[in-house]
Design a protein around this motif. Structure first.
Motif, PDB file in Angstrom:
ATOM      1  N   ILE A   1     -10.463  11.225  -7.706  1.00 41.09           N
ATOM      2  CA  ILE A   1     -10.960   9.852  -7.569  1.00 41.09           C
ATOM      3  C   ILE A   1     -11.176   9.510  -6.093  1.00 41.09           C
ATOM      4  O   ILE A   1     -12.181   8.895  -5.729  1.00 41.09           O
ATOM      5  CB  ILE A   1     -10.003   8.858  -8.251  1.00 41.09           C
ATOM      6  CG1 ILE A   1     -10.049   9.063  -9.763  1.00 41.09           C
ATOM      7  CG2 ILE A   1     -10.345   7.413  -7.896  1.00 41.09           C
ATOM      8  CD1 ILE A   1      -8.999   8.299 -10.533  1.00 41.09           C
ATOM      9  N   LEU A   2     -10.248   9.929  -5.233  1.00 43.05           N
ATOM     10  CA  LEU A   2     -10.396   9.684  -3.802  1.00 43.05           C
ATOM     11  C   LEU A   2     -11.635  10.389  -3.252  1.00 43.05           C
ATOM     12  O   LEU A   2     -12.407   9.794  -2.497  1.00 43.05           O
ATOM     13  CB  LEU A   2      -9.148  10.155  -3.051  1.00 43.05           C
ATOM     14  CG  LEU A   2      -9.183  10.014  -1.536  1.00 43.05           C
ATOM     15  CD1 LEU A   2      -9.214   8.537  -1.151  1.00 43.05           C
ATOM     16  CD2 LEU A   2      -8.010  10.721  -0.899  1.00 43.05           C
ATOM     17  N   SER A   3     -11.856  11.636  -3.662  1.00 41.89           N
ATOM     18  CA  SER A   3     -13.029  12.383  -3.199  1.00 41.89           C
ATOM     19  C   SER A   3     -14.321  11.726  -3.666  1.00 41.89           C
ATOM     20  O   SER A   3     -15.278  11.601  -2.895  1.00 41.89           O
ATOM     21  CB  SER A   3     -12.974  13.823  -3.703  1.00 41.89           C
ATOM     22  OG  SER A   3     -11.876  14.486  -3.167  1.00 41.89           O
ATOM     23  N   LEU A   4     -14.364  11.315  -4.922  1.00 41.54           N
ATOM     24  CA  LEU A   4     -15.556  10.643  -5.436  1.00 41.54           C
ATOM     25  C   LEU A   4     -15.786   9.311  -4.726  1.00 41.54           C
ATOM     26  O   LEU A   4     -16.922   8.956  -4.403  1.00 41.54           O
ATOM     27  CB  LEU A   4     -15.444  10.426  -6.946  1.00 41.54           C
ATOM     28  CG  LEU A   4     -15.531  11.679  -7.812  1.00 41.54           C
ATOM     29  CD1 LEU A   4     -15.243  11.330  -9.271  1.00 41.54           C
ATOM     30  CD2 LEU A   4     -16.884  12.344  -7.674  1.00 41.54           C
ATOM     31  N   GLY A   5     -14.707   8.578  -4.472  1.00 46.33           N
ATOM     32  CA  GLY A   5     -14.823   7.301  -3.769  1.00 46.33           C
ATOM     33  C   GLY A   5     -15.329   7.468  -2.350  1.00 46.33           C
ATOM     34  O   GLY A   5     -16.201   6.726  -1.899  1.00 46.33           O
ATOM     35  N   LEU A   6     -14.801   8.460  -1.651  1.00 44.50           N
ATOM     36  CA  LEU A   6     -15.253   8.709  -0.276  1.00 44.50           C
ATOM     37  C   LEU A   6     -16.701   9.188  -0.254  1.00 44.50           C
ATOM     38  O   LEU A   6     -17.469   8.830   0.639  1.00 44.50           O
ATOM     39  CB  LEU A   6     -14.330   9.719   0.409  1.00 44.50           C
ATOM     40  CG  LEU A   6     -12.921   9.218   0.715  1.00 44.50           C
ATOM     41  CD1 LEU A   6     -12.073  10.348   1.289  1.00 44.50           C
ATOM     42  CD2 LEU A   6     -12.957   8.039   1.662  1.00 44.50           C
ATOM     43  N   GLY A   7     -17.079   9.986  -1.247  1.00 40.06           N
ATOM     44  CA  GLY A   7     -18.466  10.430  -1.343  1.00 40.06           C
ATOM     45  C   GLY A   7     -19.408   9.266  -1.588  1.00 40.06           C
ATOM     46  O   GLY A   7     -20.491   9.181  -1.004  1.00 40.06           O
ATOM     47  N   LEU A   8     -19.001   8.346  -2.452  1.00 40.75           N
ATOM     48  CA  LEU A   8     -19.814   7.164  -2.725  1.00 40.75           C
ATOM     49  C   LEU A   8     -19.947   6.295  -1.482  1.00 40.75           C
ATOM     50  O   LEU A   8     -21.034   5.796  -1.175  1.00 40.75           O
ATOM     51  CB  LEU A   8     -19.199   6.370  -3.880  1.00 40.75           C
ATOM     52  CG  LEU A   8     -19.954   5.113  -4.306  1.00 40.75           C
ATOM     53  CD1 LEU A   8     -21.328   5.475  -4.833  1.00 40.75           C
ATOM     54  CD2 LEU A   8     -19.153   4.356  -5.355  1.00 40.75           C
ATOM     55  N   ILE A   9     -18.857   6.125  -0.758  1.00 36.32           N
ATOM     56  CA  ILE A   9     -18.904   5.350   0.484  1.00 36.32           C
ATOM     57  C   ILE A   9     -19.849   6.012   1.491  1.00 36.32           C
ATOM     58  O   ILE A   9     -20.640   5.337   2.147  1.00 36.32           O
ATOM     59  CB  ILE A   9     -17.486   5.170   1.070  1.00 36.32           C
ATOM     60  CG1 ILE A   9     -16.675   4.224   0.190  1.00 36.32           C
ATOM     61  CG2 ILE A   9     -17.532   4.644   2.501  1.00 36.32           C
ATOM     62  CD1 ILE A   9     -15.206   4.155   0.524  1.00 36.32           C
ATOM     63  N   ALA A  10     -19.787   7.332   1.590  1.00 32.79           N
ATOM     64  CA  ALA A  10     -20.680   8.055   2.508  1.00 32.79           C
ATOM     65  C   ALA A  10     -22.146   7.870   2.111  1.00 32.79           C
ATOM     66  O   ALA A  10     -23.008   7.657   2.972  1.00 32.79           O
ATOM     67  CB  ALA A  10     -20.318   9.533   2.543  1.00 32.79           C
ATOM     68  N   LEU A  11     -22.448   7.924   0.811  1.00 32.40           N
ATOM     69  CA  LEU A  11     -23.829   7.721   0.357  1.00 32.40           C
ATOM     70  C   LEU A  11     -24.313   6.302   0.643  1.00 32.40           C
ATOM     71  O   LEU A  11     -25.456   6.092   1.034  1.00 32.40           O
ATOM     72  CB  LEU A  11     -23.948   8.026  -1.134  1.00 32.40           C
ATOM     73  CG  LEU A  11     -23.961   9.500  -1.510  1.00 32.40           C
ATOM     74  CD1 LEU A  11     -23.945   9.660  -3.023  1.00 32.40           C
ATOM     75  CD2 LEU A  11     -25.158  10.193  -0.922  1.00 32.40           C
ATOM     76  N   ILE A  12     -23.425   5.321   0.458  1.00 34.32           N
ATOM     77  CA  ILE A  12     -23.800   3.932   0.744  1.00 34.32           C
ATOM     78  C   ILE A  12     -24.061   3.751   2.234  1.00 34.32           C
ATOM     79  O   ILE A  12     -25.052   3.124   2.634  1.00 34.32           O
ATOM     80  CB  ILE A  12     -22.704   2.968   0.233  1.00 34.32           C
ATOM     81  CG1 ILE A  12     -22.694   2.950  -1.298  1.00 34.32           C
ATOM     82  CG2 ILE A  12     -22.901   1.558   0.784  1.00 34.32           C
ATOM     83  CD1 ILE A  12     -21.512   2.233  -1.909  1.00 34.32           C
ATOM     84  N   LEU A  13     -23.199   4.307   3.067  1.00 40.07           N
ATOM     85  CA  LEU A  13     -23.407   4.204   4.514  1.00 40.07           C
ATOM     86  C   LEU A  13     -24.692   4.907   4.945  1.00 40.07           C
ATOM     87  O   LEU A  13     -25.437   4.389   5.786  1.00 40.07           O
ATOM     88  CB  LEU A  13     -22.210   4.790   5.275  1.00 40.07           C
ATOM     89  CG  LEU A  13     -20.942   3.952   5.258  1.00 40.07           C
ATOM     90  CD1 LEU A  13     -19.795   4.705   5.927  1.00 40.07           C
ATOM     91  CD2 LEU A  13     -21.167   2.622   5.948  1.00 40.07           C
ATOM     92  N   LEU A  14     -24.969   6.068   4.368  1.00 40.40           N
ATOM     93  CA  LEU A  14     -26.205   6.783   4.702  1.00 40.40           C
ATOM     94  C   LEU A  14     -27.424   5.972   4.277  1.00 40.40           C
ATOM     95  O   LEU A  14     -28.405   5.891   5.018  1.00 40.40           O
ATOM     96  CB  LEU A  14     -26.221   8.162   4.048  1.00 40.40           C
ATOM     97  CG  LEU A  14     -27.453   9.003   4.339  1.00 40.40           C
ATOM     98  CD1 LEU A  14     -27.526   9.341   5.830  1.00 40.40           C
ATOM     99  CD2 LEU A  14     -27.450  10.261   3.504  1.00 40.40           C
ATOM    100  N   THR A  15     -27.357   5.335   3.109  1.00 40.87           N
ATOM    101  CA  THR A  15     -28.467   4.502   2.648  1.00 40.87           C
ATOM    102  C   THR A  15     -28.697   3.337   3.610  1.00 40.87           C
ATOM    103  O   THR A  15     -29.844   3.013   3.943  1.00 40.87           O
ATOM    104  CB  THR A  15     -28.201   3.984   1.225  1.00 40.87           C
ATOM    105  OG1 THR A  15     -28.029   5.097   0.353  1.00 40.87           O
ATOM    106  CG2 THR A  15     -29.338   3.121   0.723  1.00 40.87           C
ATOM    107  N   PHE A  16     -27.619   2.712   4.083  1.00 46.92           N
ATOM    108  CA  PHE A  16     -27.765   1.624   5.051  1.00 46.92           C
ATOM    109  C   PHE A  16     -28.323   2.111   6.383  1.00 46.92           C
ATOM    110  O   PHE A  16     -29.145   1.441   7.000  1.00 46.92           O
ATOM    111  CB  PHE A  16     -26.430   0.899   5.266  1.00 46.92           C
ATOM    112  CG  PHE A  16     -26.119  -0.110   4.212  1.00 46.92           C
ATOM    113  CD1 PHE A  16     -26.894  -1.249   4.056  1.00 46.92           C
ATOM    114  CD2 PHE A  16     -25.044   0.076   3.358  1.00 46.92           C
ATOM    115  CE1 PHE A  16     -26.616  -2.182   3.075  1.00 46.92           C
ATOM    116  CE2 PHE A  16     -24.750  -0.848   2.375  1.00 46.92           C
ATOM    117  CZ  PHE A  16     -25.541  -1.990   2.224  1.00 46.92           C
ATOM    118  N   LEU A  17     -27.882   3.285   6.835  1.00 46.39           N
ATOM    119  CA  LEU A  17     -28.418   3.841   8.085  1.00 46.39           C
ATOM    120  C   LEU A  17     -29.904   4.159   7.966  1.00 46.39           C
ATOM    121  O   LEU A  17     -30.688   3.870   8.871  1.00 46.39           O
ATOM    122  CB  LEU A  17     -27.646   5.096   8.488  1.00 46.39           C
ATOM    123  CG  LEU A  17     -26.297   4.883   9.135  1.00 46.39           C
ATOM    124  CD1 LEU A  17     -25.572   6.218   9.309  1.00 46.39           C
ATOM    125  CD2 LEU A  17     -26.460   4.197  10.478  1.00 46.39           C
TER     126      LEU A  17
END
Length: 134
Positions: free
Chosen positions: A16-32
């Motif tokens: 769950i932690l890995s999936l959550g961190l991956g989702l956060i990374a994708l959201i940050l990349l989308t914003f960038l």
């Protein structure tokens, strides 16, 4: 006891932690990516910065959802699928930008091409090349 033995155990919390961190990374990349493309849209005077950023964010969220399916194919043959993802992004984002600002379809396509090239060259390609170093 050696530390590497502890890393063989995978718990549901770690997944769950890995999936959550991956989702956060994708959201940050989308914003960038939206930020880079919003700046390009503004520099080409597509609209003011606030509207350009909002339009780029909306367009990138939609194209990211479609591009998420391509992540499956990126595992085997990454570079050709990055090219496919680029053209898919241009098509989806261009269509969305035309819907947001209807009278600018002739201007929007080249600007969308430049905006996507900028985001791929500044963010996606370096990330891909960095992943090859592993």
């Amino acid at each position: 006891m050696p530390a590497h033995l502890f890393f063989d155990v995978v718990t549901p919390g770690m997944v769950i932690l890995s999936l959550g961190l991956g989702l956060i990374a994708l959201i940050l990349l989308t914003f960038l990516v939206a930020l880079v493309e919003g700046v390009v849209l503004t520099l080409f005077k597509w609209n003011n910065f606030r509207r350009s950023l909002l339009a780029a964010l909306i367009a990138n969220v939609v194209s990211s959802m479609a591009g998420g399916v391509l992540l499956i194919f990126l595992q085997e043959f990454p570079f050709p699928w990055i090219i496919v993802a680029l053209f898919l992004s241009i098509a989806i984002e261009g269509a969305i930008l035309i819907k947001i600002q209807p009278g600018s379809s002739r201007r929007t396509w080249p600007i969308c091409l430049v905006a996507n090239l900028a985001s791929y060259l500044l963010l996606i390609l370096p990330a891909y090349l960095f992943s090859l170093a592993d």
